[in-house]
Write a protein that holds these residues in place. Sequence first.
Motif, PDB file in Angstrom:
ATOM      1  N   PRO A 119       0.833  -1.207   0.000  1.00 40.08           N
ATOM      2  CA  PRO A 119       0.000   0.000   0.000  1.00 40.08           C
ATOM      3  C   PRO A 119       0.866   1.256   0.000  1.00 40.08           C
ATOM      4  CG  PRO A 119      -0.012  -1.033   2.160  1.00 40.08           C
ATOM      5  CD  PRO A 119       0.768  -1.927   1.267  1.00 40.08           C
ATOM      6  N   ASN A 120       0.227   2.410  -0.141  1.00 34.43           N
ATOM      7  CA  ASN A 120       0.982   3.671  -0.107  1.00 34.43           C
ATOM      8  C   ASN A 120       1.729   3.791   1.212  1.00 34.43           C
ATOM      9  OD1 ASN A 120      -0.025   4.436  -2.580  1.00 34.43           O
ATOM     10  ND2 ASN A 120      -1.807   5.456  -1.684  1.00 34.43           N
ATOM     11  N   GLY A 121       2.969   4.269   1.135  1.00 35.01           N
ATOM     12  CA  GLY A 121       3.758   4.476   2.343  1.00 35.01           C
ATOM     13  C   GLY A 121       4.319   3.192   2.918  1.00 35.01           C
ATOM     14  N   HIS A 170       0.224  -1.112  -7.951  1.00 36.90           N
ATOM     15  CA  HIS A 170      -0.972  -1.327  -7.133  1.00 36.90           C
ATOM     16  C   HIS A 170      -1.953  -2.198  -7.903  1.00 36.90           C
ATOM     17  CE1 HIS A 170       0.088   2.681  -5.179  1.00 36.90           C
ATOM     18  NE2 HIS A 170       0.297   1.736  -4.295  1.00 36.90           N
ATOM     19  N   GLU A 201       8.461   7.386  -9.491  1.00 33.63           N
ATOM     20  CA  GLU A 201       7.099   7.891  -9.276  1.00 33.63           C
ATOM     21  C   GLU A 201       6.742   8.990 -10.278  1.00 33.63           C
ATOM     22  OE1 GLU A 201       6.631   9.539  -5.415  1.00 33.63           O
ATOM     23  OE2 GLU A 201       4.521  10.008  -5.722  1.00 33.63           O
ATOM     24  N   ASP A 216       8.318   1.975 -11.402  1.00 27.31           N
ATOM     25  CA  ASP A 216       7.401   2.326 -10.325  1.00 27.31           C
ATOM     26  C   ASP A 216       6.059   2.712 -10.955  1.00 27.31           C
ATOM     27  OD1 ASP A 216       6.311   2.984  -7.933  1.00 27.31           O
ATOM     28  OD2 ASP A 216       7.810   4.482  -7.382  1.00 27.31           O
ATOM     29  N   GLU A 217       5.087   1.849 -10.847  1.00 29.05           N
ATOM     30  CA  GLU A 217       3.754   2.079 -11.408  1.00 29.05           C
ATOM     31  C   GLU A 217       3.817   2.456 -12.892  1.00 29.05           C
ATOM     32  OE1 GLU A 217       0.803   1.906  -9.780  1.00 29.05           O
ATOM     33  OE2 GLU A 217       1.669   1.387  -7.865  1.00 29.05           O
ATOM     34  N   SER A 238       0.523   3.428 -14.791  1.00 29.10           N
ATOM     35  CA  SER A 238      -0.323   4.489 -14.251  1.00 29.10           C
ATOM     36  C   SER A 238      -0.510   5.563 -15.327  1.00 29.10           C
ATOM     37  CB  SER A 238       0.348   5.042 -12.999  1.00 29.10           C
ATOM     38  OG  SER A 238       0.284   6.403 -12.937  1.00 29.10           O
ATOM     39  N   LYS A 293       8.145   1.152  -0.460  1.00 30.94           N
ATOM     40  CA  LYS A 293       8.570   0.677  -1.791  1.00 30.94           C
ATOM     41  C   LYS A 293       9.605   1.625  -2.411  1.00 30.94           C
ATOM     42  CE  LYS A 293       4.413   0.559  -3.708  1.00 30.94           C
ATOM     43  NZ  LYS A 293       3.470   0.992  -2.643  1.00 30.94           N
ATOM     44  N   THR A 294       9.287   2.920  -2.385  1.00 30.90           N
ATOM     45  CA  THR A 294      10.201   3.894  -3.003  1.00 30.90           C
ATOM     46  C   THR A 294      11.527   3.947  -2.247  1.00 30.90           C
ATOM     47  OG1 THR A 294       8.300   5.151  -3.747  1.00 30.90           O
ATOM     48  CG2 THR A 294      10.398   6.300  -3.753  1.00 30.90           C
TER      49      THR A 294
END
Lengths: 243, 311
Positions: B40-42, B196, B86, B162-163, B166, B45-46
């Motif tokens: 999930p966010n936070g 995600h 991101e 990263d995504e 998106s 991952k980054t």
Amino acid sequence: MVRDILAVVWKEIRELFFAPGNSIRGRILIFIAIAGIILPLQQGQLWLHSSLAVQLIVMEPVFLVLNVIADAFAGERERHTLETLLASRLSDRSILFGKLLTAIIYGWAISLALLVVGLIVVNVAHSTGTFMFYSGEVLVACLLLSLLMVTFMAALGILISLKAASVRQAQQTLSISFLVIFFALIYGTQALPKDWINNIINFAGNIGVYGVILVIAVALVVVDAILIGVTASRFQRDRLILS
Amino acid sequence: MAGYEAICTENLTRDFKNVRAVNNMNLTVPAGQIFGFLGPNGAGKTTTIHLLLGLLEPTNGTAKVLGYDTRRVAAKIREQTGVLLEHTGLYERLTAEDNLEFYGRVWGLTPAERQARSKELLSQLGLWDRRKEVVGKWSKGMKQKLAIARAIFHRPTLLFLDEPTSGLDPVSASQLHQDLLDLVKREGTTIFLTTHNLTEAEHLCQQVAVIRQGVVLAQGSPAELRANRGKPQAEIEGSNFSGRLLVALEERPEVAGVTLQDDRMVLDLRGSGVSLAPLVRLIVENGGQIEEVRRASRSLEDVFLDLVKQN
């Protein structure tokens, strides 16, 4: 490393001059019109020997560099390009010196342009039948001091840009820093005891114009070297990535 | 490329003041595969990607990427990796062509190589005709495509994405999936993919790890995760499912439980190897009418949500 620095210079120059909607070309033309055309037209042959020419040709590019150098890292951060740049194979030094070199080339090229345009204007508008050229002192002072002054501004600008949260903040901090240094030098000199001032004047008289240029140049080289050293030590990827 | 570990971390930890962003992470990413990094966010991952690229120093533990220690030879790692983080990281005041040209120069490609690669990738992504346009005026999807082209421009050994889908429309996303699979097959590239989109992860990734609050909760192939995390089930649709039939099914040793919802019966099985034929026979013998029988498989999304909720 040279190839990497040149890659950064290439990108910076593309962004600086070829980005649509960029007003920098207009600003350069205004500066060249003032110090390269109007003043040489008014002053005529005197322009080629005057201290005013030295002051303008050395200082005008400094203000132009001030305007763009704030963007160096603060702009990359603001536009979300810094993270990808830092994740590339470029070394810290390549990124740093690429940006520094671009600003120096930019500033110094304007000084050279002002010298050349002024020379052409004087020779065309105030022709005496023989080719007129700058006096040795003016030429050396313009070439050497403009290079060192734009280096000073570029290094100071990058140092501030590394920490600034936005381009606007970097520009404001840089302008204030420059004004503080400028006025501190003027008022600091005036505040010196009269004996000291007389000694300095006597010393300048003894060493001659070339000697004075050399002393100023050496002082600037030392300051530039210190600034570049400090900037290089402050360039840390982990700090930048978290900022 | 395949056969060794592209990424291996041991107790990798990173603290930010009072927050532990990555907590004793032990991660193994085999080379030549697409590895999904889900959370999930936070979740961290980054920060993990930053640590693996050597952009951040770990507080504790070690990470080896392509055989290089991230603390000591991060530059070597970055030489062989491509990234789409991101943000696209594109220079929006430059044209698409200039963006690729710059990173081509950064990676030391010759002018001929840069030109050829630029044409190849932009054509493949349907952007060739718009190469001279300033990127800032493009849609998010087009920028994303260009950022992917930039990330793979120099044919990296390891790619951090990263995504990546998106902002892409379904057709472009599907095309990108195929391109990524081709890239792995053709060039043996290892892809470290955070997403995600769990359907995407299930479709693309041979291995996945689920992370939350800096801790790896589970790691394995999507099939392994599904098998480990969920009981095997059989879903039977039909009618005439009597009470007597339910009791008879519950008495079978291979059945752990029976649930009836309208015309749908769900059998919890004791093991994934249980044969359904005897159970079907039993239902028919007890008057049940069967329309459809299927083994129920839990999606990666179910597993992910279970893991994240439990922890």
